[in-house]
Design a protein around this motif. Sequence first.
Motif, PDB file in Angstrom:
ATOM      1  N   HIS A  30       0.818  -1.212   0.000  1.00  0.00           N
ATOM      2  CA  HIS A  30       0.000   0.000   0.000  1.00  0.00           C
ATOM      3  C   HIS A  30       0.852   1.262   0.000  1.00  0.00           C
ATOM      4  N   GLY A  31       0.205   2.357  -0.264  1.00  0.00           N
ATOM      5  CA  GLY A  31       0.883   3.634  -0.349  1.00  0.00           C
ATOM      6  C   GLY A  31       1.038   4.323   0.986  1.00  0.00           C
ATOM      7  N   SER A  32       1.647   5.486   0.936  1.00  0.00           N
ATOM      8  CA  SER A  32       1.934   6.252   2.145  1.00  0.00           C
ATOM      9  C   SER A  32       0.648   6.599   2.887  1.00  0.00           C
TER      10      SER A  32
ATOM     11  N   LEU B  69      -2.421  -8.869   3.181  1.00  0.00           N
ATOM     12  CA  LEU B  69      -2.392  -7.439   3.465  1.00  0.00           C
ATOM     13  C   LEU B  69      -1.587  -7.284   4.738  1.00  0.00           C
ATOM     14  N   PHE B  70      -0.539  -6.484   4.702  1.00  0.00           N
ATOM     15  CA  PHE B  70       0.263  -6.287   5.906  1.00  0.00           C
ATOM     16  C   PHE B  70       0.783  -4.863   5.951  1.00  0.00           C
ATOM     17  N   ASP B  71       1.170  -4.446   7.136  1.00  0.00           N
ATOM     18  CA  ASP B  71       1.716  -3.112   7.328  1.00  0.00           C
ATOM     19  C   ASP B  71       3.215  -3.163   7.080  1.00  0.00           C
TER      20      ASP B  71
ATOM     21  N   PHE C  70       0.175  -6.294  -5.691  1.00  0.00           N
ATOM     22  CA  PHE C  70      -0.772  -5.221  -6.005  1.00  0.00           C
ATOM     23  C   PHE C  70      -0.262  -3.992  -5.259  1.00  0.00           C
ATOM     24  N   GLY C  71       0.285  -3.030  -5.998  1.00  0.00           N
ATOM     25  CA  GLY C  71       0.849  -1.843  -5.374  1.00  0.00           C
ATOM     26  C   GLY C  71       0.013  -0.615  -5.671  1.00  0.00           C
TER      27      GLY C  71
END
Length: 181
Positions: A28-30, A55-57, A101-102
Amino acid sequence: LKIPVGKITLTGDLFIPLRARAIIIFSHGSGSSRLSKRNQMVAKYLHEKNFGTLLFDLLTEEEDKHYHNRFDIDLLTKRLAGATEWLEELPAAKNCRIGYFGASTGAASAIKAASVLPNIGAVVSRGGRPDMAMEDLHLVEAPVLLIVGSLDYDVLQLNKEAYMQLECPKKFEVIEGATHL
């Protein structure tokens, strides 16, 4: 679940349908997280199509407090690559391909990770910043799909420039009337 990456542990949510043949790792993005409603919506759709998702941080809570970490593409890439290597060792993921998936800056870390990891099946960038990985674009061998909204003017131009640098199978999709999100 807890994902050990180097000296730290990251938090994530892994879902693998029984008939999954691929697992999509979200980068994921900022300012986003594994709890993003947008990412969860995409993950749910993928589950319905028998894709697994992770999905992870990419940052710990403490690291995320420091704004500059959200744009440290090398750090985010190391985290993504570490989580990918961890996933590849899981028995439940043994027979699954792995894709990325970015979104936003997360697309840069996905592209950089794909440039060094040989087993990535594909990279999808949504409103991404592949320009932040410009020096690595020519190294990517996995197919890349760049998706950008027609009203996301600056990111659209940056994606056009990045697309020209990709030497792998590639596709560029512009969503008419869409903004960054």
